[in-house]
Design a protein around this motif. Structure first.
Motif, PDB file in Angstrom:
ATOM      1  N   SER A  59      11.176  -7.193  -1.894  1.00  0.00           N
ATOM      2  CA  SER A  59      10.610  -8.169  -0.955  1.00  0.00           C
ATOM      3  C   SER A  59      11.393  -9.475  -0.955  1.00  0.00           C
ATOM      4  O   SER A  59      11.857  -9.950  -1.976  1.00  0.00           O
ATOM      5  CB  SER A  59       9.133  -8.422  -1.259  1.00  0.00           C
ATOM      6  N   GLU A  89      10.049 -12.063   1.113  1.00  0.00           N
ATOM      7  CA  GLU A  89       9.053 -13.065   1.458  1.00  0.00           C
ATOM      8  C   GLU A  89       7.709 -12.665   0.848  1.00  0.00           C
ATOM      9  O   GLU A  89       7.288 -11.520   0.955  1.00  0.00           O
ATOM     10  CB  GLU A  89       8.921 -13.159   2.984  1.00  0.00           C
ATOM     11  N   GLU A 123       3.711 -13.963   0.782  1.00  0.00           N
ATOM     12  CA  GLU A 123       2.713 -14.872   1.346  1.00  0.00           C
ATOM     13  C   GLU A 123       1.382 -14.636   0.634  1.00  0.00           C
ATOM     14  O   GLU A 123       1.021 -13.493   0.356  1.00  0.00           O
ATOM     15  CB  GLU A 123       2.530 -14.615   2.842  1.00  0.00           C
ATOM     16  N   ARG A 149       0.921 -10.713   1.168  1.00  0.00           N
ATOM     17  CA  ARG A 149       1.771  -9.934   2.071  1.00  0.00           C
ATOM     18  C   ARG A 149       3.189 -10.098   1.568  1.00  0.00           C
ATOM     19  O   ARG A 149       3.697 -11.205   1.445  1.00  0.00           O
ATOM     20  CB  ARG A 149       1.622 -10.425   3.506  1.00  0.00           C
ATOM     21  N   LYS A 152       7.145  -8.877   2.258  1.00  0.00           N
ATOM     22  CA  LYS A 152       7.979  -8.342   3.333  1.00  0.00           C
ATOM     23  C   LYS A 152       9.407  -8.107   2.867  1.00  0.00           C
ATOM     24  O   LYS A 152       9.989  -8.939   2.186  1.00  0.00           O
ATOM     25  CB  LYS A 152       8.014  -9.318   4.514  1.00  0.00           C
ATOM     26  N   THR A 153       9.925  -6.950   3.263  1.00  0.00           N
ATOM     27  CA  THR A 153      11.344  -6.659   3.109  1.00  0.00           C
ATOM     28  C   THR A 153      11.916  -6.632   4.526  1.00  0.00           C
ATOM     29  O   THR A 153      11.194  -6.892   5.490  1.00  0.00           O
ATOM     30  CB  THR A 153      11.586  -5.293   2.422  1.00  0.00           C
ATOM     31  N   ASP A 187       9.991  -3.167   5.613  1.00  0.00           N
ATOM     32  CA  ASP A 187       8.612  -2.853   5.246  1.00  0.00           C
ATOM     33  C   ASP A 187       7.750  -4.086   5.069  1.00  0.00           C
ATOM     34  O   ASP A 187       8.245  -5.182   4.831  1.00  0.00           O
ATOM     35  CB  ASP A 187       8.586  -2.081   3.921  1.00  0.00           C
ATOM     36  N   THR A 188       6.456  -3.840   5.137  1.00  0.00           N
ATOM     37  CA  THR A 188       5.450  -4.848   4.807  1.00  0.00           C
ATOM     38  C   THR A 188       4.432  -4.187   3.891  1.00  0.00           C
ATOM     39  O   THR A 188       3.999  -3.069   4.142  1.00  0.00           O
ATOM     40  CB  THR A 188       4.731  -5.354   6.076  1.00  0.00           C
ATOM     41  N   ASP A 205       0.748  -5.103   2.197  1.00  0.00           N
ATOM     42  CA  ASP A 205      -0.404  -5.995   2.077  1.00  0.00           C
ATOM     43  C   ASP A 205      -1.230  -5.532   0.887  1.00  0.00           C
ATOM     44  O   ASP A 205      -1.492  -4.333   0.737  1.00  0.00           O
ATOM     45  CB  ASP A 205      -1.286  -5.942   3.328  1.00  0.00           C
ATOM     46  N   HIS A 215       0.669  -0.146   3.154  1.00  0.00           N
ATOM     47  CA  HIS A 215       2.118  -0.179   3.298  1.00  0.00           C
ATOM     48  C   HIS A 215       2.472   0.108   4.749  1.00  0.00           C
ATOM     49  O   HIS A 215       1.915   1.015   5.356  1.00  0.00           O
ATOM     50  CB  HIS A 215       2.722   0.869   2.350  1.00  0.00           C
ATOM     51  N   SER A 216       3.403  -0.641   5.311  1.00  0.00           N
ATOM     52  CA  SER A 216       3.735  -0.508   6.744  1.00  0.00           C
ATOM     53  C   SER A 216       4.246   0.871   7.124  1.00  0.00           C
ATOM     54  O   SER A 216       4.012   1.334   8.234  1.00  0.00           O
ATOM     55  CB  SER A 216       4.762  -1.565   7.148  1.00  0.00           C
TER      56      SER A 216
END
Length: 175
Positions: free
Chosen positions: A41, A43, A45, A112, A114-115, A118-119, A121, A136-137
């Motif tokens: 990841s 980011e 949040e 959350r 983020k790569t 992918d995301t 949560d 998982h996204s």
């Protein structure tokens, strides 16, 4: 015990053991996939969320939802805090993989991650017991019909886990 009773007893024990092995290996695969996204990841949040989920049909597109829980506040995290959150999430001593807690989910916090592709949560509950649910996204929009499966999975946390303690230290205290 006669022979048929003994045979039934041994088959029951074998079946129970096999089911525990299958359940734990499924959870291990999900945790491994989750850790891969956490590791990659870029980011992180952190959010404060409502304590009850919102039906996906009733969700407002102008609001942020994590695992169907509405976020009502985003918590600022520094680069150091984000890195600490990632490292704490990667610490496997925070998770319980061999037992499934039967307590109600009462979430307060969500993250959350983020790569580029992918995301992930994750929603955290610390009361009445420590649990999390992750989404998982990749699981949200499966490419093939046979890949469709439950897109959320539950993770049991140890009572004395460092994940929730770290989140609580970052979240501003109400006055």
């Amino acid at each position: 015990m006669n022979f048929p009773q003994k045979m039934f007893f041994y088959i029951a024990i074998f079946t129970f053991g096999l089911s525990l092995f299958i359940l734990s290996s499924c959870k291990e695969k999900e945790l491994h996939a989750m850790q891969k996204v956490i590791n990659e990841s870029e980011e992180v949040e952190l959010f404060l969320i409502q304590d009850t989920p919102t039906n996906p049909i009733e969700q407002d597109t102008s609001k942020i939802y994590l695992c169907d829980y509405e976020a009502y506040a985003k918590v600022y995290t520094s680069k150091e805090q984000s890195d600490s959150l990632k490292n704490t999430l990667l610490d496997t001593t925070n998770y319980i993989s061999d037992v499934e807690k039967k307590c109600m989910m009462m979430p307060k916090y969500a993250m959350r991650l983020k790569t580029k592709k992918d995301t992930l949560d994750i929603v955290f509950s610390d009361n009445p017991c420590a649990k999390a649910v992750a989404k998982h996204s990749i699981l949200k929009n499966p490419k093939k019909e046979e890949d469709k499966k439950e897109d959320m999975f539950y993770i049991d946390l140890k009572s004395e886990n460092t994940i929730i303690k770290l989140i609580q230290s970052i979240v501003p205290k109400k006055e």
